[in-house]
Write an enzyme that holds these catalytic residues in place. Structure first.
Site, PDB file in Angstrom:
ATOM      1  N   HIS A 110       4.820  10.649   7.011  1.00 27.86           N
ATOM      2  CA  HIS A 110       4.260  10.407   8.341  1.00 27.86           C
ATOM      3  C   HIS A 110       5.297   9.685   9.193  1.00 27.86           C
ATOM      4  O   HIS A 110       5.725   8.575   8.837  1.00 27.86           O
ATOM      5  CB  HIS A 110       3.011   9.526   8.270  1.00 27.86           C
ATOM      6  CG  HIS A 110       1.822  10.181   7.638  1.00 27.86           C
ATOM      7  ND1 HIS A 110       0.637   9.509   7.388  1.00 27.86           N
ATOM      8  CD2 HIS A 110       1.626  11.456   7.222  1.00 27.86           C
ATOM      9  CE1 HIS A 110      -0.234  10.342   6.839  1.00 27.86           C
ATOM     10  NE2 HIS A 110       0.346  11.531   6.721  1.00 27.86           N
ATOM     11  N   HIS A 116       2.892   9.063   1.460  1.00 25.49           N
ATOM     12  CA  HIS A 116       1.713   9.070   0.607  1.00 25.49           C
ATOM     13  C   HIS A 116       2.000   9.991  -0.578  1.00 25.49           C
ATOM     14  O   HIS A 116       2.618  11.049  -0.401  1.00 25.49           O
ATOM     15  CB  HIS A 116       0.488   9.573   1.374  1.00 25.49           C
ATOM     16  CG  HIS A 116       0.129   8.733   2.559  1.00 25.49           C
ATOM     17  ND1 HIS A 116      -0.748   7.676   2.488  1.00 25.49           N
ATOM     18  CD2 HIS A 116       0.547   8.788   3.849  1.00 25.49           C
ATOM     19  CE1 HIS A 116      -0.864   7.112   3.676  1.00 25.49           C
ATOM     20  NE2 HIS A 116      -0.081   7.771   4.523  1.00 25.49           N
ATOM     21  N   THR A 171      -5.337   7.038   8.778  1.00 23.01           N
ATOM     22  CA  THR A 171      -5.901   7.326   7.458  1.00 23.01           C
ATOM     23  C   THR A 171      -6.054   6.071   6.614  1.00 23.01           C
ATOM     24  O   THR A 171      -6.392   6.156   5.435  1.00 23.01           O
ATOM     25  CB  THR A 171      -5.035   8.353   6.699  1.00 23.01           C
ATOM     26  OG1 THR A 171      -3.725   7.802   6.492  1.00 23.01           O
ATOM     27  CG2 THR A 171      -4.934   9.658   7.480  1.00 23.01           C
ATOM     28  N   THR A 172      -5.776   4.917   7.212  1.00 22.82           N
ATOM     29  CA  THR A 172      -6.005   3.626   6.563  1.00 22.82           C
ATOM     30  C   THR A 172      -6.808   2.750   7.523  1.00 22.82           C
ATOM     31  O   THR A 172      -6.801   2.975   8.727  1.00 22.82           O
ATOM     32  CB  THR A 172      -4.678   2.922   6.221  1.00 22.82           C
ATOM     33  OG1 THR A 172      -3.902   2.763   7.408  1.00 22.82           O
ATOM     34  CG2 THR A 172      -3.885   3.729   5.191  1.00 22.82           C
ATOM     35  N   HIS A 229       0.817  -1.209   0.000  1.00 21.30           N
ATOM     36  CA  HIS A 229       0.000   0.000   0.000  1.00 21.30           C
ATOM     37  C   HIS A 229       0.854   1.263   0.000  1.00 21.30           C
ATOM     38  O   HIS A 229       0.382   2.337  -0.366  1.00 21.30           O
ATOM     39  CB  HIS A 229      -0.903   0.036   1.234  1.00 21.30           C
ATOM     40  CG  HIS A 229      -1.749  -1.187   1.399  1.00 21.30           C
ATOM     41  ND1 HIS A 229      -2.746  -1.529   0.512  1.00 21.30           N
ATOM     42  CD2 HIS A 229      -1.743  -2.158   2.339  1.00 21.30           C
ATOM     43  CE1 HIS A 229      -3.321  -2.668   0.912  1.00 21.30           C
ATOM     44  NE2 HIS A 229      -2.723  -3.056   2.016  1.00 21.30           N
ATOM     45  N   HIS A 289       6.345   6.358   6.877  1.00 25.28           N
ATOM     46  CA  HIS A 289       5.894   5.960   5.550  1.00 25.28           C
ATOM     47  C   HIS A 289       5.447   7.199   4.795  1.00 25.28           C
ATOM     48  O   HIS A 289       5.434   8.307   5.343  1.00 25.28           O
ATOM     49  CB  HIS A 289       4.738   4.940   5.649  1.00 25.28           C
ATOM     50  CG  HIS A 289       3.530   5.480   6.344  1.00 25.28           C
ATOM     51  ND1 HIS A 289       3.318   5.381   7.707  1.00 25.28           N
ATOM     52  CD2 HIS A 289       2.442   6.153   5.862  1.00 25.28           C
ATOM     53  CE1 HIS A 289       2.175   5.942   8.029  1.00 25.28           C
ATOM     54  NE2 HIS A 289       1.626   6.427   6.919  1.00 25.28           N
TER      55      HIS A 289
END
Length: 288
Positions: free
Chosen positions: A134, A111, A206-207, A82, A109
Site C-alpha cells: 500500500h 500486508h 483497513t485498520t 502491526h 507499508h
C-alpha cells in the site's frame, strides 16, 4: 485491542486504550475485548473481493501522472507493531487516473500471510496473493492524515502485489527501525507503462479506525514474489512478541458499491526484471 473474527465478512472489532490486534494474535491468554470501533462496522469498508466480470468500464480512469516518483530518498524501515512501514520524506505526487486532484505520498507499508497461506488484503475473483503493498497518499493541500481523513476522498492508496527484502529482518521488535537503502517509489512498482490497467472503488482504511475516506486503486499487473523473500517477514514480531503473520483484514461486503476498471490493456513485462528492480530498490543485492 482489536480482533477480526473470520470467516464472517463483517469484523467483530474490539479495543482497549488506543491499541488493537489482528486475529492471529488472539488466544486464551490474550483476548481482545472491550468496546467496538464503530466506524469499522460501516457500510463501505475495505478490503473487498473484486469480481472482474461485474466491474464497470470507466473511460475517466486515464493513466496516472507520477511526479517525483523517481526521486531517490533515504528513510527508515519501521516495525510499528502491526506491519512494516516506511515514511516518504519528500514530495512525490500522483494525479490523473480519475482522481479529483493531486495527492502526495505519505508512507508505504505491507500486508502478508504465513508459511501456509497467502496474505493480501484485497482479492481478485477470490484469489488472495502472498503480499500486498500500500502506497498511501493524501490530498496535496492537507498537512496530516488525520485532517485528510475528515474528507470523504482525502486519502488515495495505490495497491500492488509486492515485497521488500531480508534487510527488514533487523526489525524484530515493536517500534524497532533500521535504515532503508536508497530507494525511489518508482522502484517499488512495475514500470509506469504497466500501471495503466487498474480497478477503482471507494472504501476505508483497513485498520482502526476504519475511516471511510479512501479512494482505492488496485493495479492489475502484479509482481511475483519469491518464497525466500516472503519467509523473511515471518521472523518479525507484533508488539506482544508473537510472530507477525496474517497481517490482513478479511474482505468486506460491497453493500451496493460499484467497482470500476480502466480501459487500458496491461503491457506485460519481464517478471525477472521486476523482481530484480525490487531487490535492488530495497538492498537485497547488498546482503550476504
Amino acid at each position: 485491542f482489536v480482533a477480526w473474527r473470520s470467516p464472517h465478512p463483517t469484523p467483530f472489532i474490539l479495543f482497549t486504550c488506543a491499541d488493537w490486534c489482528y486475529q492471529s494474535q488472539f488466544s486464551c491468554d490474550h483476548q481482545c475485548n472491550s468496546k467496538y470501533f464503530i466506524d469499522c462496522d460501516g457500510r463501505y469498508q475495505s478490503p473487498i473481493n473484486v469480481v472482474t466480470r461485474k466491474t464497470l468500464l470507466d473511460e475517466r480512469l486515464t493513466p496516472f501522472k507520477f511526479t517525483n516518483y523517481q526521486q531517490i530518498f533515504r528513510g527508515f524501515i519501521k516495525n510499528n507493531g502491526h506491519s512494516v512501514q516506511v515514511g516518504v520524506p519528500h514530495l512525490s505526487t500522483i494525479s490523473g487516473g480519475g482522481l479529483s486532484t493531486t495527492y502526495k505520498a505519505v508512507q508505504f507499508h505491507l500486508h502478508w500471510g504465513n508459511s501456509k497461506g497467502p496474505g493480501s488484503e484485497h482479492t481478485i475473483d477470490g484469489e488472495q496473493y502472498p503480499m500486498e503493498l500500500h502506497i498511501v497518499h493524501m490530498k496535496h493541500h492537507y498537512t496530516d492524515l488525520s485532517t485528510a481523513l475528515a474528507d470523504q476522498e482525502g486519502v488515495a492508496v495505490l495497491v500492488a502485489s509486492s515485497t521488500v527484502n531480508k534487510y527488514s529482518l533487523n526489525v524484530f521488535v515493536s517500534d524497532g527501525n533500521t535504515s532503508l537503502p536508497p530507494v525511489s517509489l518508482a522502484q517499488l512498482l512495475p514500470p509506469e507503462q504497466n500501471l495503466t490497467s487498474f480497478y477503482r472503488y471507494k472504501g476505508s482504511l483497513t485498520t482502526p479506525g476504519c475511516t471511510e475516506a479512501v479512494v482505492w486503486t488496485l493495479f492489475e499487473n502484479t509482481i511475483p514474489l519469491s518464497s525466500d523473500q516472503l519467509r523473511a517477514f515471518f521472523d518479525l514480531k507484533f508488539h506482544d512478541g508473537k510472530p507477525m503473520v496474517d497481517t490482513f483484514r478479511p474482505v468486506q461486503p460491497l453493500n451496493g458499491r460499484q467497482v470500476f476498471r480502466s480501459g487500458a490493456t496491461v503491457a506485460l513485462t519481464s517478471t525477472a526484471l521486476l523482481v530484480a528492480a525490487l531487490a535492488s530498490a530495497l538492498g537485497l543485492s547488498q546482503l550476504n
